[in-house]
Scaffold this active site. Sequence first.
Site, PDB file in Angstrom:
ATOM      1  N   LEU A   1      38.859   8.575  39.283  1.00 49.00           N
ATOM      2  CA  LEU A   1      38.728   9.969  39.709  1.00 49.00           C
ATOM      3  C   LEU A   1      37.280  10.322  40.035  1.00 49.00           C
ATOM      4  O   LEU A   1      37.001  11.273  40.755  1.00 49.00           O
ATOM      5  CB  LEU A   1      39.234  10.893  38.596  1.00 49.00           C
ATOM      6  CG  LEU A   1      40.726  10.814  38.322  1.00 49.00           C
ATOM      7  CD1 LEU A   1      41.084  11.580  37.066  1.00 49.00           C
ATOM      8  CD2 LEU A   1      41.520  11.347  39.507  1.00 49.00           C
ATOM      9  N   GLY A   2      36.354   9.566  39.447  1.00 48.97           N
ATOM     10  CA  GLY A   2      34.946   9.880  39.700  1.00 48.97           C
ATOM     11  C   GLY A   2      34.067   9.050  38.781  1.00 48.97           C
ATOM     12  O   GLY A   2      34.561   8.389  37.883  1.00 48.97           O
ATOM     13  N   LYS A   3      32.778   9.118  39.045  1.00 51.91           N
ATOM     14  CA  LYS A   3      31.874   8.463  38.103  1.00 51.91           C
ATOM     15  C   LYS A   3      30.562   9.235  38.020  1.00 51.91           C
ATOM     16  O   LYS A   3      30.220   9.967  38.932  1.00 51.91           O
ATOM     17  CB  LYS A   3      31.642   6.997  38.470  1.00 51.91           C
ATOM     18  CG  LYS A   3      30.933   6.733  39.779  1.00 51.91           C
ATOM     19  CD  LYS A   3      30.913   5.208  40.019  1.00 51.91           C
ATOM     20  CE  LYS A   3      30.303   4.897  41.354  1.00 51.91           C
ATOM     21  NZ  LYS A   3      28.910   5.378  41.461  1.00 51.91           N
TER      22      LYS A   3
ATOM     23  N   LYS B   1      26.678   9.563  35.324  1.00 46.66           N
ATOM     24  CA  LYS B   1      25.628   8.802  34.661  1.00 46.66           C
ATOM     25  C   LYS B   1      26.199   7.983  33.513  1.00 46.66           C
ATOM     26  O   LYS B   1      25.960   6.798  33.404  1.00 46.66           O
ATOM     27  CB  LYS B   1      24.586   9.790  34.128  1.00 46.66           C
ATOM     28  CG  LYS B   1      23.268   9.123  33.761  1.00 46.66           C
ATOM     29  CD  LYS B   1      22.114  10.103  33.785  1.00 46.66           C
ATOM     30  CE  LYS B   1      22.178  11.132  32.669  1.00 46.66           C
ATOM     31  NZ  LYS B   1      20.935  11.910  32.545  1.00 46.66           N
ATOM     32  N   PHE B   2      27.044   8.617  32.663  1.00 42.09           N
ATOM     33  CA  PHE B   2      27.480   7.898  31.452  1.00 42.09           C
ATOM     34  C   PHE B   2      28.720   7.074  31.679  1.00 42.09           C
ATOM     35  O   PHE B   2      28.990   6.146  30.927  1.00 42.09           O
ATOM     36  CB  PHE B   2      27.780   8.888  30.319  1.00 42.09           C
ATOM     37  CG  PHE B   2      26.586   9.661  29.883  1.00 42.09           C
ATOM     38  CD1 PHE B   2      26.709  10.975  29.497  1.00 42.09           C
ATOM     39  CD2 PHE B   2      25.330   9.080  29.876  1.00 42.09           C
ATOM     40  CE1 PHE B   2      25.610  11.706  29.104  1.00 42.09           C
ATOM     41  CE2 PHE B   2      24.231   9.796  29.477  1.00 42.09           C
ATOM     42  CZ  PHE B   2      24.366  11.108  29.086  1.00 42.09           C
ATOM     43  N   GLY B   3      29.567   7.443  32.649  1.00 42.12           N
ATOM     44  CA  GLY B   3      30.809   6.688  32.673  1.00 42.12           C
ATOM     45  C   GLY B   3      31.676   6.978  33.871  1.00 42.12           C
ATOM     46  O   GLY B   3      31.306   7.706  34.786  1.00 42.12           O
TER      47      GLY B   3
ATOM     48  N   ASP C   1      26.141  26.202  32.256  1.00 44.33           N
ATOM     49  CA  ASP C   1      26.027  25.307  33.422  1.00 44.33           C
ATOM     50  C   ASP C   1      27.167  25.558  34.407  1.00 44.33           C
ATOM     51  O   ASP C   1      27.766  24.629  34.939  1.00 44.33           O
ATOM     52  CB  ASP C   1      26.029  23.851  32.933  1.00 44.33           C
ATOM     53  CG  ASP C   1      25.578  22.909  34.034  1.00 44.33           C
ATOM     54  OD1 ASP C   1      25.816  21.705  33.918  1.00 44.33           O
ATOM     55  OD2 ASP C   1      25.035  23.407  35.041  1.00 44.33           O
TER      56      ASP C   1
HETATM   57  C1  LIG Z   1      36.538  19.166  28.649  1.00 48.29           C
HETATM   58  O1  LIG Z   1      35.874  18.356  29.585  1.00 48.29           O
HETATM   59  C2  LIG Z   1      34.879  17.534  29.119  1.00 48.29           C
HETATM   60  C3  LIG Z   1      34.503  17.420  27.763  1.00 48.29           C
HETATM   61  C4  LIG Z   1      33.480  16.533  27.406  1.00 48.29           C
HETATM   62  C5  LIG Z   1      32.836  15.816  28.398  1.00 48.29           C
HETATM   63  C6  LIG Z   1      31.741  14.855  28.076  1.00 48.29           C
HETATM   64  O2  LIG Z   1      31.507  13.942  28.841  1.00 48.29           O
HETATM   65  N1  LIG Z   1      31.034  15.101  26.951  1.00 48.29           N
HETATM   66  C7  LIG Z   1      29.956  14.332  26.540  1.00 48.29           C
HETATM   67  C8  LIG Z   1      29.860  12.966  26.829  1.00 48.29           C
HETATM   68  C9  LIG Z   1      28.766  12.247  26.395  1.00 48.29           C
HETATM   69  C10 LIG Z   1      27.754  12.875  25.671  1.00 48.29           C
HETATM   70  C11 LIG Z   1      27.850  14.236  25.396  1.00 48.29           C
HETATM   71  C12 LIG Z   1      28.935  14.958  25.821  1.00 48.29           C
HETATM   72  C13 LIG Z   1      33.178  15.925  29.739  1.00 48.29           C
HETATM   73  C14 LIG Z   1      34.214  16.784  30.095  1.00 48.29           C
HETATM   74  N2  LIG Z   1      34.600  16.970  31.434  1.00 48.29           N
HETATM   75  C15 LIG Z   1      34.213  16.155  32.484  1.00 48.29           C
HETATM   76  O3  LIG Z   1      33.590  15.150  32.385  1.00 48.29           O
HETATM   77  C16 LIG Z   1      34.662  16.591  33.851  1.00 48.29           C
HETATM   78  C17 LIG Z   1      36.125  16.288  34.074  1.00 48.29           C
HETATM   79  S1  LIG Z   1      36.463  14.587  33.910  1.00 48.29           S
HETATM   80  C18 LIG Z   1      38.227  14.656  33.868  1.00 48.29           C
HETATM   81  C19 LIG Z   1      38.907  14.963  35.162  1.00 48.29           C
HETATM   82  C20 LIG Z   1      40.133  15.598  35.150  1.00 48.29           C
HETATM   83  N3  LIG Z   1      40.810  15.883  36.266  1.00 48.29           N
HETATM   84  C21 LIG Z   1      40.287  15.519  37.462  1.00 48.29           C
HETATM   85  N4  LIG Z   1      40.796  15.680  38.733  1.00 48.29           N
HETATM   86  C22 LIG Z   1      39.897  15.159  39.620  1.00 48.29           C
HETATM   87  C23 LIG Z   1      38.793  14.663  38.937  1.00 48.29           C
HETATM   88  C24 LIG Z   1      39.043  14.884  37.554  1.00 48.29           C
HETATM   89  C25 LIG Z   1      38.321  14.589  36.380  1.00 48.29           C
END
Ligand SMILES: COc1ccc(C(=O)Nc2ccccc2)cc1NC(=O)CCSCc1cnc2[nH]ccc2c1
Length: 273
Positions: free
Chosen positions: A20-22, A24-26, A137
């Site tokens: 679905l996407g990428k 920095k972290f993953g 943000d």
């Molecule tokens: C509640 O959401 C999130 C909660 C936590 C984190 C996160 O990474 N936390 C973190 C990580 C590491 C260190 C510190 C904190 C990220 C998200 N949300 C996203 O990453 C965007 C949607 S990704 C999913 C998704 C769904 N449905 C889609 N349809 C099309 C694309 C798509 C993409």
Amino acid sequence: LPRQLHKNWKISDFELGRKLGKGKFGKVYCVREIATGFVCALKVMDKCELLNYKVEKQFVREIEIQANVRHVNCLRLYGWFHDQKNVYLILEYAAEGELYKVLKSKRRFDDVTASYYTFQVASALSYLHKKHIVHRDLKPENILLHFNNQIKLSDFGWSVYAPGHSKRTTMCGTLDYLPPEMVEAKTHDEKVDVWALGILLYEFLVGRPPFEEQNSSTTYKRIAKVDLRIPSFVSPDAADLIRKLLKYEPEKRFKLSEIGKHPWILKNRLHWP
Ligand SMILES: COc1ccc(C(=O)Nc2ccccc2)cc1NC(=O)CCSCc1cnc2[nH]ccc2c1
């Protein structure tokens, strides 16, 4: 479901679908939980990367924040697990993808669509503010779309760059959404999200944020002066709401809980899906 209660998920519980996407972290994949057929999104983050970006504390805080966030317009975090190499987030899947891609392809939204999105974002923010969660943000890149134009706010409650979806290309885009109190490094509270909602609404209707400039120092100056120019094609009711959201003084900004009573919302809500 009992499945969701027990915590020990593992990667083999899922059937991987399209990427679905990428970020920095993953990487983020659309996946199906084999046992239940449940479709969701799986964010796969490399442990070493998380460690060398020193975001593990941020990660724990994020999980705690998300654990008790339940709102139709907030993307759910169902759970997480890890193995030798990765940390995995089990996230809600938004079927219509990233709002900012839809906005770019349509250039700008009509009043019915823009008002429906604005109302949903305001509802999600109002809910988060009651839980003392400030998004900080808010921008099209952090908003996902589900069926029937349903908004899913994501990445709230943390200021770390949200991996998992492509960011807007121009760097200065990051400055566009900051309110005066932040560009002037003053104290700030949940009213920063009300300002950002004003920027978002302007961008929905005009196709670009109000203070966008070639160089960021000019953007900075225009934000600090609230040098707002609303094109004449924007309806008077919409312009009124934009002005009420983009007040310099945080305490004078529109109250999100009142959004449902604004004439522009009332007029358009008859046509929402
Ligand atoms: C509640 O959401 C999130 C909660 C936590 C984190 C996160 O990474 N936390 C973190 C990580 C590491 C260190 C510190 C904190 C990220 C998200 N949300 C996203 O990453 C965007 C949607 S990704 C999913 C998704 C769904 N449905 C889609 N349809 C099309 C694309 C798509 C993409």
